[in-house]
Structure formats: C-alpha cells, structure tokens
Design a protein around this motif. Structure first.
Motif, PDB file in Angstrom:
ATOM      1  N   ASP A   1      -0.333 177.652  61.673  1.00 45.16           N
ATOM      2  CA  ASP A   1       0.881 176.863  61.514  1.00 45.16           C
ATOM      3  C   ASP A   1       2.091 177.575  62.086  1.00 45.16           C
ATOM      4  O   ASP A   1       3.057 176.947  62.474  1.00 45.16           O
ATOM      5  CB  ASP A   1       1.152 176.606  60.024  1.00 45.16           C
ATOM      6  N   LYS A   2       2.066 178.897  62.104  1.00 45.98           N
ATOM      7  CA  LYS A   2       3.229 179.649  62.545  1.00 45.98           C
ATOM      8  C   LYS A   2       3.256 179.824  64.055  1.00 45.98           C
ATOM      9  O   LYS A   2       4.115 180.483  64.585  1.00 45.98           O
ATOM     10  CB  LYS A   2       3.228 181.053  61.905  1.00 45.98           C
ATOM     11  N   VAL A   3       2.269 179.268  64.729  1.00 45.15           N
ATOM     12  CA  VAL A   3       2.157 179.533  66.155  1.00 45.15           C
ATOM     13  C   VAL A   3       3.316 178.890  66.903  1.00 45.15           C
ATOM     14  O   VAL A   3       3.800 177.816  66.546  1.00 45.15           O
ATOM     15  CB  VAL A   3       0.786 179.029  66.667  1.00 45.15           C
TER      16      VAL A   3
ATOM     17  N   PRO B   1       4.847 176.718  69.510  1.00 45.15           N
ATOM     18  CA  PRO B   1       4.279 175.624  70.317  1.00 45.15           C
ATOM     19  C   PRO B   1       4.571 175.773  71.807  1.00 45.15           C
ATOM     20  O   PRO B   1       4.011 175.040  72.611  1.00 45.15           O
ATOM     21  CB  PRO B   1       4.948 174.360  69.771  1.00 45.15           C
ATOM     22  N   TYR B   2       5.462 176.677  72.183  1.00 38.69           N
ATOM     23  CA  TYR B   2       5.873 176.785  73.581  1.00 38.69           C
ATOM     24  C   TYR B   2       5.692 178.208  74.094  1.00 38.69           C
ATOM     25  O   TYR B   2       6.672 178.892  74.414  1.00 38.69           O
ATOM     26  CB  TYR B   2       7.327 176.340  73.744  1.00 38.69           C
TER      27      TYR B   2
ATOM     28  N   TYR C   1      -2.387 171.930  74.911  1.00 40.57           N
ATOM     29  CA  TYR C   1      -1.921 170.665  75.490  1.00 40.57           C
ATOM     30  C   TYR C   1      -1.529 170.959  76.925  1.00 40.57           C
ATOM     31  O   TYR C   1      -0.537 171.623  77.179  1.00 40.57           O
ATOM     32  CB  TYR C   1      -0.730 170.155  74.681  1.00 40.57           C
TER      33      TYR C   1
ATOM     34  N   MET D   1      -4.891 163.251  73.800  1.00 38.30           N
ATOM     35  CA  MET D   1      -4.258 162.143  73.096  1.00 38.30           C
ATOM     36  C   MET D   1      -5.172 160.913  73.047  1.00 38.30           C
ATOM     37  O   MET D   1      -5.178 160.171  72.056  1.00 38.30           O
ATOM     38  CB  MET D   1      -2.924 161.785  73.759  1.00 38.30           C
TER      39      MET D   1
ATOM     40  N   ALA E   1      -4.857 170.355  63.537  1.00 42.12           N
ATOM     41  CA  ALA E   1      -4.484 171.541  64.294  1.00 42.12           C
ATOM     42  C   ALA E   1      -3.221 171.275  65.101  1.00 42.12           C
ATOM     43  O   ALA E   1      -3.053 170.192  65.667  1.00 42.12           O
ATOM     44  CB  ALA E   1      -5.620 171.948  65.227  1.00 42.12           C
ATOM     45  N   PRO E   2      -2.314 172.243  65.168  1.00 43.24           N
ATOM     46  CA  PRO E   2      -1.083 172.036  65.938  1.00 43.24           C
ATOM     47  C   PRO E   2      -1.343 172.134  67.431  1.00 43.24           C
ATOM     48  O   PRO E   2      -2.290 172.782  67.870  1.00 43.24           O
ATOM     49  CB  PRO E   2      -0.189 173.191  65.481  1.00 43.24           C
ATOM     50  N   PHE E   3      -0.485 171.479  68.194  1.00 38.31           N
ATOM     51  CA  PHE E   3      -0.543 171.562  69.649  1.00 38.31           C
ATOM     52  C   PHE E   3       0.239 172.775  70.118  1.00 38.31           C
ATOM     53  O   PHE E   3       1.282 173.126  69.561  1.00 38.31           O
ATOM     54  CB  PHE E   3       0.069 170.330  70.308  1.00 38.31           C
TER      55      PHE E   3
ATOM     56  N   PHE F   1       1.874 173.783  73.779  1.00 39.60           N
ATOM     57  CA  PHE F   1       2.183 173.159  75.052  1.00 39.60           C
ATOM     58  C   PHE F   1       2.240 174.214  76.142  1.00 39.60           C
ATOM     59  O   PHE F   1       2.907 175.238  76.011  1.00 39.60           O
ATOM     60  CB  PHE F   1       3.509 172.391  74.964  1.00 39.60           C
TER      61      PHE F   1
ATOM     62  N   ASN G   1       3.332 173.909  79.332  1.00 38.61           N
ATOM     63  CA  ASN G   1       4.175 173.715  80.507  1.00 38.61           C
ATOM     64  C   ASN G   1       5.358 174.674  80.613  1.00 38.61           C
ATOM     65  O   ASN G   1       6.204 174.508  81.484  1.00 38.61           O
ATOM     66  CB  ASN G   1       4.608 172.251  80.638  1.00 38.61           C
ATOM     67  N   SER G   2       5.406 175.705  79.751  1.00 35.00           N
ATOM     68  CA  SER G   2       6.417 176.735  79.932  1.00 35.00           C
ATOM     69  C   SER G   2       5.869 177.970  80.630  1.00 35.00           C
ATOM     70  O   SER G   2       6.587 178.950  80.832  1.00 35.00           O
ATOM     71  CB  SER G   2       7.002 177.180  78.583  1.00 35.00           C
TER      72      SER G   2
ATOM     73  N   MET H   1       3.633 170.408  61.646  1.00 38.72           N
ATOM     74  CA  MET H   1       4.877 171.054  61.208  1.00 38.72           C
ATOM     75  C   MET H   1       6.071 170.405  61.926  1.00 38.72           C
ATOM     76  O   MET H   1       6.074 170.268  63.135  1.00 38.72           O
ATOM     77  CB  MET H   1       4.793 172.536  61.572  1.00 38.72           C
TER      78      MET H   1
ATOM     79  N   ARG I   1       9.455 169.932  63.718  1.00 42.73           N
ATOM     80  CA  ARG I   1      10.331 170.770  64.523  1.00 42.73           C
ATOM     81  C   ARG I   1      11.417 169.898  65.117  1.00 42.73           C
ATOM     82  O   ARG I   1      11.297 168.674  65.145  1.00 42.73           O
ATOM     83  CB  ARG I   1       9.535 171.453  65.643  1.00 42.73           C
TER      84      ARG I   1
ATOM     85  N   PRO J   1       5.613 167.998  66.693  1.00 40.09           N
ATOM     86  CA  PRO J   1       5.490 167.908  68.154  1.00 40.09           C
ATOM     87  C   PRO J   1       4.292 167.064  68.600  1.00 40.09           C
ATOM     88  O   PRO J   1       4.253 166.593  69.726  1.00 40.09           O
ATOM     89  CB  PRO J   1       5.293 169.368  68.601  1.00 40.09           C
ATOM     90  N   GLU J   2       3.329 166.868  67.669  1.00 39.76           N
ATOM     91  CA  GLU J   2       2.120 166.113  67.997  1.00 39.76           C
ATOM     92  C   GLU J   2       2.343 164.604  67.960  1.00 39.76           C
ATOM     93  O   GLU J   2       1.465 163.841  68.356  1.00 39.76           O
ATOM     94  CB  GLU J   2       0.991 166.478  67.024  1.00 39.76           C
TER      95      GLU J   2
ATOM     96  N   CYS K   1       2.096 156.487  75.346  1.00 40.62           N
ATOM     97  CA  CYS K   1       1.142 156.554  74.223  1.00 40.62           C
ATOM     98  C   CYS K   1       0.237 157.765  74.353  1.00 40.62           C
ATOM     99  O   CYS K   1      -0.449 158.134  73.394  1.00 40.62           O
ATOM    100  CB  CYS K   1       0.311 155.276  74.128  1.00 40.62           C
ATOM    101  N   LEU K   2       0.234 158.385  75.529  1.00 43.09           N
ATOM    102  CA  LEU K   2      -0.587 159.579  75.744  1.00 43.09           C
ATOM    103  C   LEU K   2       0.252 160.845  75.829  1.00 43.09           C
ATOM    104  O   LEU K   2      -0.280 161.917  76.103  1.00 43.09           O
ATOM    105  CB  LEU K   2      -1.427 159.455  77.022  1.00 43.09           C
ATOM    106  N   VAL K   3       1.565 160.738  75.622  1.00 40.27           N
ATOM    107  CA  VAL K   3       2.433 161.909  75.708  1.00 40.27           C
ATOM    108  C   VAL K   3       2.845 162.306  74.296  1.00 40.27           C
ATOM    109  O   VAL K   3       3.356 161.479  73.535  1.00 40.27           O
ATOM    110  CB  VAL K   3       3.693 161.607  76.557  1.00 40.27           C
TER     111      VAL K   3
ATOM    112  N   GLY L   1       6.325 166.723  71.755  1.00 37.36           N
ATOM    113  CA  GLY L   1       6.552 168.139  72.025  1.00 37.36           C
ATOM    114  C   GLY L   1       6.512 168.467  73.506  1.00 37.36           C
ATOM    115  O   GLY L   1       7.153 169.421  73.959  1.00 37.36           O
ATOM    116  N   ALA L   2       5.795 167.655  74.284  1.00 34.78           N
ATOM    117  CA  ALA L   2       5.661 167.931  75.716  1.00 34.78           C
ATOM    118  C   ALA L   2       6.918 167.570  76.489  1.00 34.78           C
ATOM    119  O   ALA L   2       7.054 167.951  77.649  1.00 34.78           O
ATOM    120  CB  ALA L   2       4.465 167.162  76.291  1.00 34.78           C
TER     121      ALA L   2
ATOM    122  N   ARG M   1      10.052 168.317  75.610  1.00 33.15           N
ATOM    123  CA  ARG M   1      11.181 169.204  75.308  1.00 33.15           C
ATOM    124  C   ARG M   1      11.890 169.581  76.593  1.00 33.15           C
ATOM    125  O   ARG M   1      11.260 170.001  77.563  1.00 33.15           O
ATOM    126  CB  ARG M   1      10.675 170.466  74.598  1.00 33.15           C
TER     127      ARG M   1
END
Lengths: 283, 158
Positions: free
Chosen positions: A3-5, A7-8, A26, A33, A46-48, A50, A52-53, B1, B3, B20-21, B61-63, B66-67, B69
């Motif tokens: 949970d603390k991860v 996301p970016y 992701y 999705m 599970a959290p995503f 991302f 793209n950074s 969570m 955000r 973000p999900e 619908c597929l995004v 969180g992506a 940002r």
C-alpha cells in the motif's frame, strides 16, 4: 507494505521492487483494465504502479545495426517509426483500434504473451531479444525463450520487461497478414509474419511465423530449413507448393475456440504461406 | 489508496481525490459531471468513451486516472467552443449522421483529431481512423459522409 508503494516510480529498479511487493505494473493499461472489466486478471485489490515516469523505458533508438525499443513505446509510435523494421511496424499497426494503439505498449503486448498477441510473430521472425530488469540486475534473452505458454513468461516476480531489441534489417522481403473478421477490435484468428532474403533468385534466408495457431508463436523452422538447405529458387516455389503447405499445416497447432475452428485455422495458415511464397516469385 | 491526482482538463488545471486505479471514464462523469463521455462497452471496443489524451484519441474506460497525472485531457465538452466542433456538428446534422446520438460524442472526438492531423482524408483514411468507433443506428455511411463534408469545409478551422 504494498500500500505504501509510490505509484509513480522514476527508476526501473523502483518499479521492479514494487512489482515484487505485489503491485501491478501499468504500462498502456489496456490489457490490465480490460481484464479488470471482466472481473478477471490479477489481484483486484493490488495497487497500480504507473511506468510512464521512467525515461529509460521510452524511446526508439538505433545503434550499431540494432534498434532498441523501450517497453513503454506505444503500438502507434512503432507503427509509424522509420527506425523500426517494416514487418514490426505493420504488425503493431493491426493491434486493436487506432485509439487503443495510442495507449497499448509493446512491453505490455509481450508480457501479456497472449497466443494471439499481434506483435509476437513479427518479433519471432526478427529474432527479437527482450531485456528484463530486476533489483538484482538485468538480462537479455531471445523472445522465444521469454514466452513459454499462453499468458506465461519467464519473468520473475520482481522482474519487468524494459526493452525489446531487433536488428536493423537489410534487404529482406517482408510479408504480414492478420486474418480477423473486422479491421479493428478483432482478435486474430490466424496471422503470418515472414521474411526472406533472395540473392540471384535463390532463397538464402527465410523466416516464417504463425500467430494464434498454438500456445505460443509457431516458428516454422523445419520448413525454413527445407527451403534454404535445398537452395530453392523462387521460380521453383510454385512446383513445391503443395508439400510446403502440407508441412506448414503439420507444424501449426490450432484449437477450436469461440472465434474459429482448428480446421479453418490450419487451412488458412497453409494459404497464408502460399500467399507469402507466391509474393516472392512475383515481381 | 486515495491520492490527489492533478492534470489538465479541457484547458483547466484540476485535481481529484481518488484511487489512482479508478477508471478515467468514471472520474470524468462522476467527479467532474462531464457526462458527454459515454460508456458503451467498458472494454475499449466501442469508442463511446473516446477522449483526447495529450491530443490523441484514447479510450477512457481503459485508462486509469493515475495514468493521466500531469497530462492533458480533452472531452467533448472541451471541443464545444472550437471551430472544428462547429464544422463537424453542422455536417453531422445536415447529413443525418445522428440517430440515437449515443456514439456521437466519441465519433466527433475521433473525427476532430483526424481532421486536425489530415486536412484531406480520403474514404479509406476516414474509415481507418474511425474503425474503433461503433454505431448501432446509422450503418456508418452517413457518418463517413459527414466527416467528408466537414473536411471539405475545413479551411483553417483547426
């Protein structure tokens, strides 16, 4: 802990660690999705994380006769890139739909490892290599060793796919066709990716791969050897066509499923081979 | 969570508190009240949820939100004030390319990006660009006609 991860993550190592801790990577998000929408797919809680950074996952670069394609490169970017072999550009250009291709990534297509993954036959023909990264380091292997079955890869729990390498190809004749009921948003029933080098009318190298007719891409190595060992002339391809088609029909391992029958796939695969071989003996 | 995710929406800097999900289509419709973006299939195959992400057509619908940002989102509401929308919507109306209208926002989003990037698309280019947008009512020919007509009136609108 997962949970603390963050996301970016901004590094490959951080993303790999997050994956090892149970986060879901992701990339383009399209498979992730879509599976979620069906209630299928991995851990719904599970959290995503991302990707793209992470700049090292992006970009198409050419160096020393090799093209490095970052895992986050989209299908749309590959389809219109002048650096990428035409065969791969064509293959990526038939994935999904135009909008889907703006999100979907090559790293995701490989890591999902669907038997119908549209970039895969082209990557096998091009002898692509994948670069995998974990906190422990990185490794490179041929794509044929990376994908082991439907949806299965050798990626370790804390490993992510960071890049694909393909050779900057020389004077090969390429052929590609995706057989599906619609132009867009149609899962492949059968596909062929093929390449041939011809010198003085003789086939000096030939690679033929079929998609959607086996648990993984079917690379027709025995057929390829038959054509090159025999120093086959393109003008003689017509004469041997029935035996080449029979060999291809033996090599593919299609199944019956909701989209098609094994018999249809087998027949069409042989016809796709014929189309490719006839294109070589043409102008 | 939960955000806080900030991005640009129809030209404005915005932020939203959400996991973000969460799907972008849901955030747009429910958090921002922008219901012009529709959900037709929820699996990225019909195009009714089409938006522009950094100017390129994307299936909301597929995004995951969180992506997006720090990125740029345009919805059909964001196209309303543009000359391009004016030309397209007039053409759709004149040709009769709107029946139930459910696919229409998605069609306009994709067509807008097409005509912005390709001033004189031929039939094949229009059909290829629109291939990811489904319509249950019109049989498509009127939609292609409308886009062709809009292209002919394109001038400097984009």
């Amino acid at each position: 802990m997962v949970d603390k991860v963050n996301p970016y993550p901004e590094t490959i190592e951080a993303a790999a660690r997050a994956k090892g801790a149970g986060a879901l990577l992701y990339a383009g998000g399209t498979d992730l999705m879509a599976r979620r929408a069906h209630g299928a797919g991995p851990d719904p809680d599970a959290p995503f994380v991302f990707l793209n950074s992470i700049s090292r996952l992006k970009g198409i670069t050419l160096s020393e006769m090799q093209v490095r394609i970052g895992a986050m490169t989209t299908m749309a970017e590959i389809a219109c890139s002048p650096l990428v072999p035409t065969l791969l550009a064509r293959a990526c250009g038939v994935v999904g739909s135009p909008a889907l291709r703006n999100s979907a990534t090559i790293g995701g297509n490989v890591a999902t490892a669907s038997p119908c993954g549209d970039s895969l036959p082209a990557l096998y023909v091009l002898s692509a290599e994948v670069e995998l990264h974990s906190p422990a380091g990185s490794r490179r292997l041929p794509i044929s060793e990376c994908i082991t079955g439907p949806g299965c890869t050798v990626l370790r729990p804390d490993e992510l796919l960071s890049a694909i390498y393909v050779p900057a190809t020389g004077h090969y004749r390429f052929h590609h066709r995706k057989v599906s009921p619609r132009v867009a948003n149609a899962i492949t029933k059968v596909s062929i990716a093929a390449a041939a080098a011809i010198e003085d009318g003789i086939i000096t190298d030939i690679r033929i791969a079929f998609g959607a007719v086996g648990p993984t891409v079917i690379r027709c190595t025995p057929l390829e050897r038959k054509l090159t060992d025999g120093r086959t002339a393109v003008q003689d391809l017509g004469g041997g066509m029935e035996q080449f088609k029979a060999l291809a029909a033996d090599l593919v391992k299609p199944i019956d499923d909701l989209r098609s029958t094994a018999e249809y796939r087998r027949t069409v695969a042989a016809n796709l081979l014929q189309e490719f071989l006839m294109s070589l003996s043409g102008a | 969570m939960i955000r806080y995710i900030s991005f640009e929406l129809n030209g404005q800097a915005v932020g939203v508190e959400t996991p973000p999900e969460a799907r972008l289509v849901d955030v747009l419709r429910e958090n921002f009240g922008l219901t012009g973006t529709k959900e037709g299939c929820g699996e990225g195959e019909c195009g009714a949820c089409m938006i522009l992400l950094d100017g390129r057509p994307a299936l909301s619908c597929l995004v995951a939100v969180g992506a997006v940002r720090s990125r740029r989102i345009t919805t059909i509401e964001g196209l309303l004030p543009t000359a391009g929308f004016d030309i397209l919507s007039r053409a759709f109306n004149e040709v009769g390319a709107v029946q139930c209208g459910f696919c229409t926002p998605g069609m306009i989003m994709t067509a807008y990006a097409l005509l912005r990037d390709n001033p004189r698309p031929d039939q094949a280019a229009i059909r290829a660009a629109m291939a990811g947008n489904l319509c249950r009512c019109t049989g498509y020919n009127m939609i292609v006609e409308a886009i062709t007509l809009a292209a002919s009136r394109r001038s400097e609108a984009w």
